[in-house]
Design a protein around this motif. Structure first.
Motif, PDB file in Angstrom:
ATOM      1  N   MET A  31       0.827  -1.198   0.000  1.00 44.32           N
ATOM      2  CA  MET A  31       0.000   0.000   0.000  1.00 44.32           C
ATOM      3  C   MET A  31       0.857   1.242   0.000  1.00 44.32           C
ATOM      4  O   MET A  31       2.050   1.188   0.304  1.00 44.32           O
ATOM      5  CB  MET A  31      -0.898   0.008   1.237  1.00 44.32           C
ATOM      6  N   TRP A  32       0.234   2.330  -0.345  1.00 42.36           N
ATOM      7  CA  TRP A  32       0.864   3.641  -0.242  1.00 42.36           C
ATOM      8  C   TRP A  32       0.352   4.314   1.017  1.00 42.36           C
ATOM      9  O   TRP A  32      -0.826   4.226   1.335  1.00 42.36           O
ATOM     10  CB  TRP A  32       0.498   4.494  -1.454  1.00 42.36           C
ATOM     11  N   VAL A  33       1.248   4.967   1.737  1.00 37.70           N
ATOM     12  CA  VAL A  33       0.866   5.762   2.904  1.00 37.70           C
ATOM     13  C   VAL A  33       1.419   7.164   2.709  1.00 37.70           C
ATOM     14  O   VAL A  33       2.329   7.391   1.903  1.00 37.70           O
ATOM     15  CB  VAL A  33       1.385   5.155   4.234  1.00 37.70           C
ATOM     16  N   SER A  34       0.893   8.088   3.485  1.00 39.55           N
ATOM     17  CA  SER A  34       1.385   9.464   3.376  1.00 39.55           C
ATOM     18  C   SER A  34       2.835   9.537   3.839  1.00 39.55           C
ATOM     19  O   SER A  34       3.310   8.703   4.628  1.00 39.55           O
ATOM     20  CB  SER A  34       0.523  10.395   4.226  1.00 39.55           C
ATOM     21  N   ALA A  37       3.003   9.716   7.577  1.00 40.92           N
ATOM     22  CA  ALA A  37       2.868   8.429   8.265  1.00 40.92           C
ATOM     23  C   ALA A  37       4.146   7.606   8.149  1.00 40.92           C
ATOM     24  O   ALA A  37       4.580   6.974   9.114  1.00 40.92           O
ATOM     25  CB  ALA A  37       1.679   7.651   7.699  1.00 40.92           C
ATOM     26  N   ASP A  38       4.776   7.614   6.981  1.00 41.86           N
ATOM     27  CA  ASP A  38       6.003   6.846   6.794  1.00 41.86           C
ATOM     28  C   ASP A  38       7.135   7.388   7.663  1.00 41.86           C
ATOM     29  O   ASP A  38       7.876   6.617   8.286  1.00 41.86           O
ATOM     30  CB  ASP A  38       6.418   6.856   5.321  1.00 41.86           C
TER      31      ASP A  38
END
Length: 86
Positions: A31-34, A37-38
């Motif tokens: 998934m992609w996270v902001s 968040a990363d």
């Protein structure tokens, strides 16, 4: 005969279904996270000197545990949470 890279990869992926301490397997998350968040996840992992994977597993397990502890196993809410038919 030596295995090809594709064969080794396929065998490794097949073993994931029963991997882990309890043999219950592992699941892949893609998934992609902001960026926020990363970066936060990286800070949490670095602060605790553990992997980002472990931080995610701990956060998820704690959040789930907090919900499950508040539910009555004989309730409709329990069934809804676990998607178990009554």
């Amino acid at each position: 005969m030596a295995q090809t890279t594709a064969q080794r990869q396929a065998a490794w992926r097949a073993r994931r279904a029963t991997a882990g301490k309890d043999g219950n397997g592992e699941r892949r998350l893609d998934m992609w996270v902001s960026t926020e968040a990363d970066l936060a996840l990286a800070r949490l992992a670095r602060r605790s000197a553990v992997t980002k994977r472990l931080i995610l597993e701990q956060l998820i397990a704690r959040a789930d545990g907090a919900i499950v502890r508040r539910l009555d196993p004989d309730s409709e809410q329990w069934d809804l949470y676990f998607k178990a038919p009554r």
